[in-house]
Design an enzyme around this catalytic site. Structure first.
Site, mmCIF file in Angstrom:
data_model
loop_
_atom_site.group_PDB
_atom_site.id
_atom_site.type_symbol
_atom_site.label_atom_id
_atom_site.label_comp_id
_atom_site.label_asym_id
_atom_site.label_seq_id
_atom_site.Cartn_x
_atom_site.Cartn_y
_atom_site.Cartn_z
ATOM 1 N N CYS A 33 0.842 -1.206 0.000
ATOM 2 C CA CYS A 33 0.000 0.000 0.000
ATOM 3 C C CYS A 33 0.879 1.259 0.000
ATOM 4 C CB CYS A 33 -0.926 -0.054 1.226
ATOM 5 S SG CYS A 33 -1.647 1.523 1.687
ATOM 6 N N CYS A 36 0.209 3.873 2.638
ATOM 7 C CA CYS A 36 0.633 3.390 3.965
ATOM 8 C C CYS A 36 2.133 3.628 4.157
ATOM 9 C CB CYS A 36 0.362 1.891 4.115
ATOM 10 S SG CYS A 36 -1.354 1.426 3.918
#
Lengths: 114, 317
Positions: A33, A36
């Site tokens: 991600c 993230c």
């Protein structure tokens, strides 16, 4: 900048989060991600800002689906501040704004009647 | 390891430097590595990045452990290369007419084995702050008085920090309070990314490296895009501003638990809707490519100025 962001799994949830005496900031993330990974330095910086006041942990949402379910994670990154049975989802994504948001959330969690 | 922790580039060993650089020289020259703000190494469907290949990893901590280079410095270098890399034709390849691309190897060559590079990104951030506070900075007219004051306060605190003074947390809290009160979301649209950068870096200099790189990338993109307006008609400039208004509305829109935007933030912005429509983008694509090409020399000058500064800081470390 020595405060640590601890990795928590389904197995260590009880000790690291449920039984924590301090409020816990949980960062639900995954290695694939991009947002993230971009948020990670901010999370590490928050651990230093709140060293001794808040425990900062990260949970790999792919590896810990039970924890992700428990906190209603529908997308990542997902930040939640937890104390005892209370959980507040955090929406900001910069350290400056998160500190403002966390300070407000802490006041609500620690002094709910105030 | 944070950028400010003590570390030794290439473990202090020239042989390690030679071995790691050997991994990237040929693929960089062949343009098979693509600069990126993430460490890309053997990710499905994504080309490897320069730094991902250098450390042969996607992991920030592993990268620093293997190279002795702060990962934020590596990603800052890639951030500077990325916008130019996309606009330079393959025939202008490394060593040819695109000197800015040679920075991909130059910054690595400039590192002395054993150097502690932990303060390079913070010092580069200070350089950027001083630069954007100059009255002749391209986006200066779009920085509000409130944010200019915040920027000056940050610069003053960073100077005191670098002089060895311990800054009381309360002083930083006051600056952040002023930054939040100035409200980046309501800044002039060309000044939004500058305001956001100032809001994000309102912390001690030694602690900002990781967050600086991401916010700098957006700031640089915005700055380079502004340089294109010198080659646009008045209508095209207005359209560009509506596009930025639309992007900002999407960026700051309230989101639900899953991160999805609640409602349609463009509903009340018909001009933003128009310029962000596929129809508009398609019909103006050729013209915008010509604008980008016309602005390319100015953009490369900006990037070269920044890479020269960064090279100087690396050499001084």
């Amino acid at each position: 900048m020595s405060a640590e962001v601890i990795s928590v799994s389904d197995n260590t949830y009880t000790v690291e989060i449920a039984q924590s005496e301090q409020p816990v900031l949980i960062d639900f993330w995954a290695p694939w991600c991009g947002p993230c990974m971009a948020l990670l330095p901010t999370i590490e910086a928050l651990a230093a800002v709140y060293d001794g006041e808040i425990k900062v942990v990260k949970v790999n949402a792919d590896e810990c689906p039970q924890l992700a379910d428990k906190f209603g994670v529908q997308g990542i990154p997902h930040l939640v501040l937890v104390k005892d049975d209370k959980a507040i989802t955090l929406r900001e994504r910069t350290r400056t704004r998160l500190v403002s948001e966390i300070d407000g959330a802490l006041a609500r969690i620690m002094h709910p009647g105030a | 390891m944070s950028g400010a922790d003590r570390m030794q580039a290439f473990g202090g060993d020239p042989a390690v430097k030679a071995r790691l650089l050997e991994r990237v020289r040929a693929p960089w020259a062949a343009r098979t590595l693509v600069p990126d703000a993430s460490l890309n190494w053997r990710r499905d469907g994504t080309p490897d990045s320069l730094s991902g290949t250098l450390g042969e990893t996607q992991d920030r901590a592993v990268f620093t452990e293997r190279t002795g280079i702060p990962v934020d410095l590596a990603l800052l270098c890639e951030t500077l290369l990325a916008p130019v890399f996309k606009t330079v034709a393959p025939e202008d390849s490394v060593g040819g007419t695109a000197p800015v691309l040679s920075f991909g190897i130059e910054w690595l060559e400039a590192i002395q084995p054993g150097a502690d590079l932990g303060m390079v990104v913070p010092r580069f951030a200070l350089h950027c702050l001083e630069m954007l506070l100059q009255p002749d900075f391209a986006l200066a007219p779009y920085i509000s008085a409130e944010f200019r004051a915040v920027g000056c306060q940050i610069a003053a605190l960073w100077d005191r920090e670098l002089a060895g003074e311990t800054i009381a947390p309360a002083e930083w809290r006051r600056v952040r309070k002023a930054a939040l009160a100035a409200n980046a979301n309501e800044a002039p649209v060309w000044g939004y990314r500058v305001a956001t950068l100032l809001e994000v870096v309102a912390w001690p200099l030694r602690s900002i490296a990781g967050e600086f790189v991401a916010v700098f990338a957006a700031f640089l993109f915005n700055w380079l895009m502004f340089l294109e307006t010198a080659h646009m008609t008045e209508q095209e400039c207005r359209d560009r501003e509506h596009m930025l208004i639309g992007w900002r509305a999407l960026a700051i829109a309230p989101r639900d638990e899953a991160g999805n935007i609640d409602g349609d933030p463009l509903e009340r912005l018909p001009e933003a809707q128009r310029v962000m429509s596929m129809e508009h983008i398609t019909s103006t694509m050729e013209r915008m490519m010509a604008v980008r090409e016309a602005a390319r020399p100015a953009k490369e000058r900006v990037v070269l100025g920044l890479t020269d500064t960064l090279l100087g800081l690396i050499q001084q470390a």
